[in-house]
Design a protein around this motif. Structure first.
Motif, PDB file in Angstrom:
ATOM      1  N   TYR A   1       0.806  -1.219   0.000  1.00 44.89           N
ATOM      2  CA  TYR A   1       0.000   0.000   0.000  1.00 44.89           C
ATOM      3  C   TYR A   1       0.844   1.277   0.000  1.00 44.89           C
ATOM      4  CZ  TYR A   1       0.877   0.890   4.994  1.00 44.89           C
ATOM      5  OH  TYR A   1       1.463   1.169   6.202  1.00 44.89           O
ATOM      6  N   THR A   2       2.093   1.214   0.445  1.00 45.49           N
ATOM      7  CA  THR A   2       2.922   2.416   0.481  1.00 45.49           C
ATOM      8  C   THR A   2       3.353   2.859  -0.914  1.00 45.49           C
ATOM      9  OG1 THR A   2       4.961   1.126   0.784  1.00 45.49           O
ATOM     10  CG2 THR A   2       3.808   1.859   2.772  1.00 45.49           C
ATOM     11  N   LYS A   3       3.260   1.968  -1.903  1.00 46.19           N
ATOM     12  CA  LYS A   3       3.725   2.296  -3.247  1.00 46.19           C
ATOM     13  C   LYS A   3       2.651   2.207  -4.322  1.00 46.19           C
ATOM     14  CE  LYS A   3       8.091   3.356  -2.874  1.00 46.19           C
ATOM     15  NZ  LYS A   3       8.617   4.660  -3.336  1.00 46.19           N
ATOM     16  N   TRP A   4       1.553   1.559  -4.023  1.00 46.51           N
ATOM     17  CA  TRP A   4       0.540   1.347  -5.051  1.00 46.51           C
ATOM     18  C   TRP A   4      -0.472   2.485  -5.055  1.00 46.51           C
ATOM     19  CZ3 TRP A   4      -0.478  -1.163  -9.293  1.00 46.51           C
ATOM     20  CH2 TRP A   4      -1.790  -1.329  -9.727  1.00 46.51           C
ATOM     21  N   ASN A   5      -0.786   3.007  -6.222  1.00 46.29           N
ATOM     22  CA  ASN A   5      -1.779   4.055  -6.379  1.00 46.29           C
ATOM     23  C   ASN A   5      -3.105   3.418  -6.779  1.00 46.29           C
ATOM     24  OD1 ASN A   5      -3.339   6.274  -7.043  1.00 46.29           O
ATOM     25  ND2 ASN A   5      -1.684   7.362  -8.096  1.00 46.29           N
ATOM     26  N   ASP A   6      -4.100   3.518  -5.914  1.00 45.29           N
ATOM     27  CA  ASP A   6      -5.412   2.928  -6.193  1.00 45.29           C
ATOM     28  C   ASP A   6      -6.248   3.774  -7.142  1.00 45.29           C
ATOM     29  OD1 ASP A   6      -5.311   0.575  -4.731  1.00 45.29           O
ATOM     30  OD2 ASP A   6      -5.898   1.559  -2.869  1.00 45.29           O
ATOM     31  N   TYR A   7      -5.759   4.955  -7.494  1.00 45.25           N
ATOM     32  CA  TYR A   7      -6.512   5.864  -8.357  1.00 45.25           C
ATOM     33  C   TYR A   7      -7.939   6.048  -7.865  1.00 45.25           C
ATOM     34  CZ  TYR A   7      -2.459   5.886 -11.282  1.00 45.25           C
ATOM     35  OH  TYR A   7      -1.168   6.049 -11.720  1.00 45.25           O
ATOM     36  N   GLY A   8      -7.996   6.416  -6.585  1.00 43.81           N
ATOM     37  CA  GLY A   8      -9.292   6.707  -5.991  1.00 43.81           C
ATOM     38  C   GLY A   8     -10.166   5.494  -5.790  1.00 43.81           C
ATOM     39  N   GLY A   9      -9.590   4.309  -5.852  1.00 42.10           N
ATOM     40  CA  GLY A   9     -10.355   3.080  -5.670  1.00 42.10           C
ATOM     41  C   GLY A   9     -10.599   2.323  -6.952  1.00 42.10           C
ATOM     42  N   TYR A  10     -10.340   2.945  -8.111  1.00 43.22           N
ATOM     43  CA  TYR A  10     -10.617   2.291  -9.385  1.00 43.22           C
ATOM     44  C   TYR A  10      -9.632   1.156  -9.684  1.00 43.22           C
ATOM     45  CZ  TYR A  10     -14.049   5.880 -10.423  1.00 43.22           C
ATOM     46  OH  TYR A  10     -15.157   6.693 -10.380  1.00 43.22           O
ATOM     47  N   MET A  11      -8.458   1.175  -9.032  1.00 48.77           N
ATOM     48  CA  MET A  11      -7.494   0.086  -9.195  1.00 48.77           C
ATOM     49  C   MET A  11      -7.285  -0.668  -7.884  1.00 48.77           C
ATOM     50  SD  MET A  11      -6.605  -0.053 -12.384  1.00 48.77           S
ATOM     51  CE  MET A  11      -5.249  -1.206 -12.227  1.00 48.77           C
ATOM     52  N   PHE A  12      -8.193  -0.520  -6.931  1.00 47.25           N
ATOM     53  CA  PHE A  12      -8.056  -1.213  -5.646  1.00 47.25           C
ATOM     54  C   PHE A  12      -8.210  -2.719  -5.827  1.00 47.25           C
ATOM     55  CE2 PHE A  12      -9.900  -3.209  -1.905  1.00 47.25           C
ATOM     56  CZ  PHE A  12      -8.975  -2.857  -0.938  1.00 47.25           C
ATOM     57  N   HIS A  13      -7.394  -3.479  -5.110  1.00 52.11           N
ATOM     58  CA  HIS A  13      -7.500  -4.938  -5.057  1.00 52.11           C
ATOM     59  C   HIS A  13      -6.622  -5.396  -3.891  1.00 52.11           C
ATOM     60  CE1 HIS A  13      -3.767  -4.240  -7.189  1.00 52.11           C
ATOM     61  NE2 HIS A  13      -3.417  -5.506  -7.008  1.00 52.11           N
TER      62      HIS A  13
END
Length: 415
Positions: free
Chosen positions: A175-187
């Motif tokens: 999570y410190t490096k991954w960009n979820d793009y506001g939740g659109y790429m969350f997994h």
């Protein structure tokens, strides 16, 4: 909305961050509620699944070749949208990670679609970025138990899929490096996993700690994240091996794990020895889990009259060392596969031989096929590298490889 880190090689992406205490690191992994709102309620790259955490959703990530977006969609049955001979009964199902899913290309540019066009029959794609071997296995047995058409099952393994099988929640590791793009790429939310029971010393299969969609919001609570992950031994090993937390982890469980796995020379006393010990123990733990999973997969396929093919490819942690003439770190798994007579296709070896045909640096060679994952040319190369193995495996042969039968000229029973 481009990004530089992708689901299937985040764990080896060279993290650099200010170290926190273990408890602080876990608590700070709490997910903003507004990002979970997007994941749970809008079209996004992934959608919630109660067993394996998530499966493919409907989205257009800005992650493709030449600064393009990629069309990434899912059928009602949960496999990636396919169009090539999709009206025909499908006898080949594929499971695995983002190299199975074919992340970073559009629906029609996957290796499954390229092969379907050549063989004259559909190949379904149940791959999903970020899956470990165990999560792919759980998806496999769920689908194959009810799929009466499929007779051929492909399980594809990538580099650190071994490790992912054991995490209770992979999101906490990146999570410190991954960009979820506001939740659109969350997994990477909580999923079913396999882990060692320190009391019995045996591997046990665990249900997800979040099996209801509405309960995913628990991940926005720092205390929930801490309480449910504080004794996750694989999370501890990953963070220590990558030097992401201060050495305040209670290592009693790790010492017990080393005892169970007969790992000698365990030393958590200095930073250097801690990182090496954690990495060695992480690999040993993940290899033990993978052997268990592969054994269960083989047993399931035999019981349900399915034929199983294992595929392995790791362009970063395995291929590059092999090209340099070095031993692969996961040789223990390859030895297990060979000793137990699995049908096996090693794409690493294909690329080693292909690289010999060029007189260029490895980085230049990689640019031909990769943009992180395979680009469309890479998927095409993979498809035709795998082709002969599939043609030899399938019975009856694909329509394009059947010989001497006049009915094929008239497409009787086909059109």
């Amino acid at each position: 909305m481009g990004y530089s880190f992708f689901p299937d090689f985040l764990n080896s992406a060279g993290f650099s961050t200010d170290k926190k205490s273990y408890a602080e690191y876990l608590r700070k992994s709490a997910v903003p509620k507004e990002e979970l709102d997007v994941f749970l309620n809008k079209n996004s790259w992934a959608q919630f699944d109660p067993e394996v955490g998530y499966i493919m959703g409907n989205y257009m990530p800005h992650d493709g070749m030449d600064n393009s977006s990629t069309i990434s969609t899912v059928s009602a049955a949960g496999y990636r949208t396919s169009s090539v001979y999709a009206d025909k009964a499908c006898r080949i199902n594929t499971y695995g990670n983002s190299f199975t899913q074919c992340h970073q290309v559009s629906d029609a540019e996957t290796w499954q679609e390229y092969l379907a066009g050549h063989l004259g029959e559909p190949i379904k794609n149940f791959g999903m970025g970020g899956f470990g071997v165990y999560q792919a296995y759980r998806r496999l047995i769920r689908r194959e138990a009810e799929d009466k058409d499929s007779k051929y099952v492909i399980l594809y393994m990538w580099g650190d899929d071994y490790v992912r099988s054991v995490f209770r929640c992979r999101y906490v590791t990146y999570y410190t490096k991954w960009n979820d793009y506001g939740g659109y790429m969350f997994h990477g939310n909580f999923w079913s996993n396999i882990e060692m029971d320190p009391d019995s010393g045996i591997l046990v299969e665990k249900k997800s700690r979040i099996s209801k969609k509405e309960d995913v919001y628990n991940m926005s609570d720092p205390d929930f994240m801490f309480e449910n992950l504080k004794d996750d031994l694989m999370v501890q090993l990953h963070l220590l091996a990558n030097n992401l937390v201060n050495s305040d982890v209670d290592v009693k469980g790790l010492n017990r794990l080393a005892e169970i796995l007969n790992v000698a020379g365990v030393d958590f006393n200095s930073e250097e020895s801690m990182m090496q010990t954690a990495n060695d123990l992480k690999n040993k733990y993940s290899f033990a889990a993978t052997k268990y999973i592969l054994g269960k997969t083989k047993e399931f396929c035999k019981k349900h009259n399915k034929k199983l093919l294992l595929i392995h490819f790791d362009p970063y942690g395995v291929l590059r060392p092999m090209i340099r003439g070095e031993a692969r770190y996961d040789q223990e798994i390859i030895d297990y596969i060979e000793e137990n007579d699995f049908k096996f296709f090693d794409m690493n070896q294909v690329h080693v031989e292909d690289f010999k045909k060029f007189n260029i640096p490895i980085d230049e060679y990689m640019q031909r096929y990769f943009i992180g994952h395979y680009n469309p040319s890479g998927n095409h190369f993979f498809a035709y590298a795998l082709k002969d193995t599939l043609v030899d495996w399938l019975d009856p042969k694909p329509i394009t490889y059947q010989q001497g039968d006049e009915k094929l000229i008239r497409f009787k029973g086909y059109l």
